[in-house]
Design an enzyme around this catalytic site. Structure first.
Site, mmCIF file in Angstrom:
data_model
loop_
_atom_site.group_PDB
_atom_site.id
_atom_site.type_symbol
_atom_site.label_atom_id
_atom_site.label_comp_id
_atom_site.label_asym_id
_atom_site.label_seq_id
_atom_site.Cartn_x
_atom_site.Cartn_y
_atom_site.Cartn_z
ATOM 1 N N ASN A 159 0.807 -1.225 0.000
ATOM 2 C CA ASN A 159 0.000 0.000 0.000
ATOM 3 C C ASN A 159 0.837 1.269 0.000
ATOM 4 O O ASN A 159 0.356 2.344 -0.366
ATOM 5 C CB ASN A 159 -0.957 0.009 1.198
ATOM 6 C CG ASN A 159 -0.235 0.068 2.525
ATOM 7 O OD1 ASN A 159 0.901 -0.394 2.665
ATOM 8 N ND2 ASN A 159 -0.885 0.630 3.521
ATOM 9 N N GLN A 187 -5.108 -3.511 -2.386
ATOM 10 C CA GLN A 187 -4.593 -2.406 -3.192
ATOM 11 C C GLN A 187 -4.566 -2.719 -4.678
ATOM 12 O O GLN A 187 -4.506 -1.802 -5.500
ATOM 13 C CB GLN A 187 -3.182 -2.041 -2.722
ATOM 14 C CG GLN A 187 -3.108 -1.406 -1.350
ATOM 15 C CD GLN A 187 -3.763 -0.037 -1.289
ATOM 16 O OE1 GLN A 187 -3.992 0.619 -2.302
ATOM 17 N NE2 GLN A 187 -4.080 0.411 -0.080
ATOM 18 N N GLY A 208 -13.735 -2.964 -0.393
ATOM 19 C CA GLY A 208 -14.603 -1.993 -1.043
ATOM 20 C C GLY A 208 -14.059 -0.582 -1.092
ATOM 21 O O GLY A 208 -14.066 0.067 -2.148
ATOM 22 N N HIS A 209 -13.576 -0.062 0.031
ATOM 23 C CA HIS A 209 -13.237 1.365 0.046
ATOM 24 C C HIS A 209 -11.924 1.673 -0.662
ATOM 25 O O HIS A 209 -11.548 2.842 -0.797
ATOM 26 C CB HIS A 209 -13.233 1.913 1.482
ATOM 27 C CG HIS A 209 -12.003 1.615 2.274
ATOM 28 N ND1 HIS A 209 -11.001 2.536 2.460
ATOM 29 C CD2 HIS A 209 -11.621 0.512 2.949
ATOM 30 C CE1 HIS A 209 -10.049 2.009 3.219
ATOM 31 N NE2 HIS A 209 -10.409 0.783 3.530
ATOM 32 N N THR A 245 -27.106 -11.657 9.383
ATOM 33 C CA THR A 245 -27.873 -11.174 8.238
ATOM 34 C C THR A 245 -27.019 -10.241 7.399
ATOM 35 O O THR A 245 -26.425 -9.294 7.906
ATOM 36 C CB THR A 245 -29.143 -10.452 8.706
ATOM 37 O OG1 THR A 245 -29.911 -11.342 9.523
ATOM 38 C CG2 THR A 245 -29.978 -9.997 7.523
ATOM 39 N N CYS A 333 -2.548 4.049 8.008
ATOM 40 C CA CYS A 333 -2.707 3.480 9.347
ATOM 41 C C CYS A 333 -1.694 4.059 10.330
ATOM 42 O O CYS A 333 -1.835 3.896 11.532
ATOM 43 C CB CYS A 333 -2.552 1.956 9.294
ATOM 44 S SG CYS A 333 -3.771 1.122 8.267
#
Length: 388
Positions: A159, A187, A208-209, A245, A333
């Site tokens: 990353n 990445q 996803g992000h 769920t 991070c």
């Protein structure tokens, strides 16, 4: 197309940290936050649209990486997907100890899970060193493999530097030793072609992000026949590996993002980003002759990622002076902690160069004008910072 979150703001060059949610992704998920509210496990009419949305999303994610839809398990984050892969494989092996191998520049989600497996379950962990460009030498992995090795985990791309590991070769070595192979493709997926059969991996993480979907959704590819211990026990959703769920809206968002990414890859967007990345580097080299140094491989790296050090400057001081851009001094991070990046330290960079590092990562809405403005902004900021 412009993004509503990027108008009038600093130039965004931190796409490796997170991406703006594509408006087309928002449009796709909205019905599942309003009218399609049912439980996808329900047999009545209200469960039909959510169930179909979930199935379509699974197929879209699978198509991005060349997998089958029934090999995709949705999770709440990339960290959770990595946990399911590593812990799941180690505990399912049913060995008295077991052995897991990873490498020094992995994401903390992998490294900390390995430490926990050692601490809580007695799993033996080997952390491989890397070469100066951030790559694992296959011979180093071959020497570390033994009869107890359950799993090897090496990310496709780093990353911070964008370094691309020789995954297919590493996975082949693992399989010859009877071990599974996991790769964190957070990445890489959506930026470059990623095919599970071509890589030869058994487990692969998609986030996803990192590809224009919201935060809070990811997926783990689990090759058919691979046995894992569940990460969440309960009602049996997600092949029984991650019960609870399903968040259909977020799954639909990830599926839509995967489909859009596949279209971009097919359309050559990666090559366009590489040209912009290289233009930015060249503009900085021209403005600051002899002072700009690339961190990571020259060629074997992501097309959107530029990690450089500028002589005499600390990265966090430079960013503070360059208010016109939003970038990073390393992994998001670790932002705000002004110590050498563990990734760059593992590559053998000395402290001054590691502290000077600046990560500039491009994305879907980066334009040539952005590159010219960013280069000028960084150059001006360098001139305003006290040399060290």
């Amino acid at each position: 197309m412009t993004h509503p979150g990027l108008t009038g703001a600093p130039i965004y060059l931190d796409y490796n940290a997170t991406t703006p949610v594509d408006p087309r992704v928002v449009d796709a998920m909205l019905p599942h936050l309003t009218t399609h509210f049912g439980n996808p496990s329900s047999s009545h009419t209200y469960g039909t649209d959510p169930r179909m949305g979930l199935a379509d999303a699974r197929a879209q994610v699978a198509a991005l990486i060349g997998a089958s839809a029934d090999e995709i398990v949705f999770t709440g984050s990339g960290s959770e997907a990595n946990l399911l892969a590593l812990r799941g494989a180690a505990l399912a092996a049913r060995t008295t100890r077991g052995h897991v191998i990873t490498q020094a520049t992995e994401h903390p989600a992998v490294l900390e899970t390995c430490r926990a497996l050692n601490r809580l379950h007695g799993v033996r962990v080997t952390v491989l060193p890397i070469e100066s460009e951030g790559l694992v030498d296959p011979a180093t992995l071959a020497a570390a493999l033994d009869d107890e090795t359950v799993l090897v985990s090496v990310a496709v791309a780093n990353n911070e530097t964008g370094a691309l590991q020789p995954i297919a070769e590493l996975a082949d070595l693992a399989h010859r030793a009877g071990a599974l192979f996991h790769t964190d493709a957070a990445q890489a997926a959506g930026k470059i072609p990623v095919a599970v059969d071509g890589l030869g991996v058994d487990l692969l993480t998609v986030v996803g992000h990192k590809m224009y979907a919201p935060k809070g959704v990811a997926a783990l590819y689990v090759r058919d026949g691979v046995q894992l211990e569940p990460v969440v026990y309960g009602g049996g959703q997600e092949r029984g590996l991650r019960s609870g769920t399903e968040n259909v809206a977020l799954a639909v968002a990830l599926g839509t993002a995967a489909e859009l990414a596949a279209d971009e890859i097919a359309g050559g967007r990666g090559a366009q980003l590489a040209q912009l990345r290289d233009l930015l580097r060249q503009r900085l080299r021209d403005a600051l002759p002899g002072r700009v140094h690339l961190n990571g491989p020259e060629h074997a790296r992501l097309p959107n990622t530029l990690n450089i050090s500028i002589d005499g400057i600390r990265g966090h001081e430079l960013l503070a002076a360059a208010a016109g851009i939003a970038a990073s001094t390393g992994s998001a991070c670790h932002s705000g902690i002004h110590t050498p990046s563990p990734v760059l330290s593992a590559m053998g960079l000395d402290q001054p160069r590691a502290l000077a590092a600046l990560r500039l990562s491009l994305g879907r809405w980066t334009t040539p004008d952005d590159i010219e403005t960013a280069a000028a902004t960084v150059t001006k900021a360098v001139g305003s910072v006290v040399l060290r």
